[in-house]
Scaffold this motif. Sequence first.
Motif, PDB file in Angstrom:
ATOM      1  N   THR A 175       0.866  -0.955  -0.073  1.00  0.00           N
ATOM      2  CA  THR A 175       0.235  -0.005   0.007  1.00  0.00           C
ATOM      3  C   THR A 175       0.696   1.275  -0.202  1.00  0.00           C
ATOM      4  N   GLU A 176       0.164   2.787  -0.740  1.00  0.00           N
ATOM      5  CA  GLU A 176       1.193   3.471  -0.781  1.00  0.00           C
ATOM      6  C   GLU A 176      -0.258   4.540  -0.598  1.00  0.00           C
ATOM      7  N   LEU A 177       0.746   5.558   0.504  1.00  0.00           N
ATOM      8  CA  LEU A 177      -0.647   6.962   0.659  1.00  0.00           C
ATOM      9  C   LEU A 177       0.263   8.179   1.310  1.00  0.00           C
ATOM     10  N   SER A 178      -0.156   8.889   0.575  1.00  0.00           N
ATOM     11  CA  SER A 178       0.515  10.358   0.014  1.00  0.00           C
ATOM     12  C   SER A 178      -0.329  11.050   0.811  1.00  0.00           C
ATOM     13  N   ARG A 180      -1.850  13.211  -1.015  1.00  0.00           N
ATOM     14  CA  ARG A 180      -3.005  13.296  -2.708  1.00  0.00           C
ATOM     15  C   ARG A 180      -3.535  12.117  -3.238  1.00  0.00           C
ATOM     16  N   SER A 181      -3.306  11.090  -2.303  1.00  0.00           N
ATOM     17  CA  SER A 181      -3.108   9.641  -3.027  1.00  0.00           C
ATOM     18  C   SER A 181      -3.173   8.690  -1.798  1.00  0.00           C
ATOM     19  N   GLN A 182      -3.590   7.002  -2.487  1.00  0.00           N
ATOM     20  CA  GLN A 182      -3.710   6.140  -1.910  1.00  0.00           C
ATOM     21  C   GLN A 182      -3.619   5.092  -3.115  1.00  0.00           C
ATOM     22  N   ARG A 183      -2.951   3.664  -2.856  1.00  0.00           N
ATOM     23  CA  ARG A 183      -2.733   2.897  -3.720  1.00  0.00           C
ATOM     24  C   ARG A 183      -2.570   1.734  -2.998  1.00  0.00           C
ATOM     25  N   GLU A 185      -1.792  -2.354  -4.159  1.00  0.00           N
ATOM     26  CA  GLU A 185      -1.315  -3.142  -5.622  1.00  0.00           C
ATOM     27  C   GLU A 185      -0.623  -4.598  -4.409  1.00  0.00           C
ATOM     28  N   GLY A 206       4.622  14.208  -8.765  1.00  0.00           N
ATOM     29  CA  GLY A 206       3.498  14.698  -9.093  1.00  0.00           C
ATOM     30  C   GLY A 206       3.116  16.549  -9.965  1.00  0.00           C
ATOM     31  N   GLY A 213       5.603   9.351  -0.368  1.00  0.00           N
ATOM     32  CA  GLY A 213       4.657   8.243  -0.380  1.00  0.00           C
ATOM     33  C   GLY A 213       5.182   6.901   0.866  1.00  0.00           C
TER      34      GLY A 213
END
Length: 238
Positions: A175-178, A180-183, A185, A206, A213
């Motif tokens: 998982t990636e959390l910044s 402005r976004s989260q993801r 995979e 960005g 991240g």
Amino acid sequence: MRATAKRERPALTCNWADIEHSLDTHGHAVLPRLLNAEQCEALAALYAKDDAYRSRIVMARHGFGQGEYKYFAYPLPPVIDQLRHELYRGLAPIANHWNQQLGIDVQYPDELDAFLQRCQDAGQTRPTPLMLHYTEGGYNCLHRDLYGEHVFPLQATILLSRPDKDFVGGEFVMTELSARSQRVEVVQLRQGDAVVFAVNERPVMGKRGTRKGAMRHGVSRIQCGERYTAGLIFHDAQ
């Protein structure tokens, strides 16, 4: 005291430009067929030999998931020691570039032994390469492997078992959390494949420049069978 085992593996032939591009883009890179089937089976067989390890962790006792893992003692098995040195050598320039992008005033030496001496001087003397074992129902919670003040920002996991033959389920998850976004995979691996990935934070490009991240990794639930993996962490533990 750290000892070095006799190394028994030829130098790696990796496309480091492709690896760096994948790490910069996704936070991970797959190294296909890093080990062959015979090498994977030999490493998995080491799990039963307790004298090769310094400690055993039952994950449920600590809220880490279901399964267990063992940290190798020094001297490391030759193939683990060789891979740890050679992967570090290729990853150190990437780690240094990441720190520059993130404004972190830490640079890593070219060779692993020099970095491990830095760890040892700070009291981080316990080896961190490990073997993990899961059976039906096992999983690993999302986490980071930090262990002390000195942290190398990349690590690797090698799948030693055969998906859909030795086990079903058990996918590697990131998982990636910044800001402005989260993801999320899921990384598909075959026996002998390795995945190199961010330990804690990575630079994310960005429209307004570079941001951090926050990365976590884990393993999804094993539906049936047994799954063995080897983990290569480049910093030692306190």
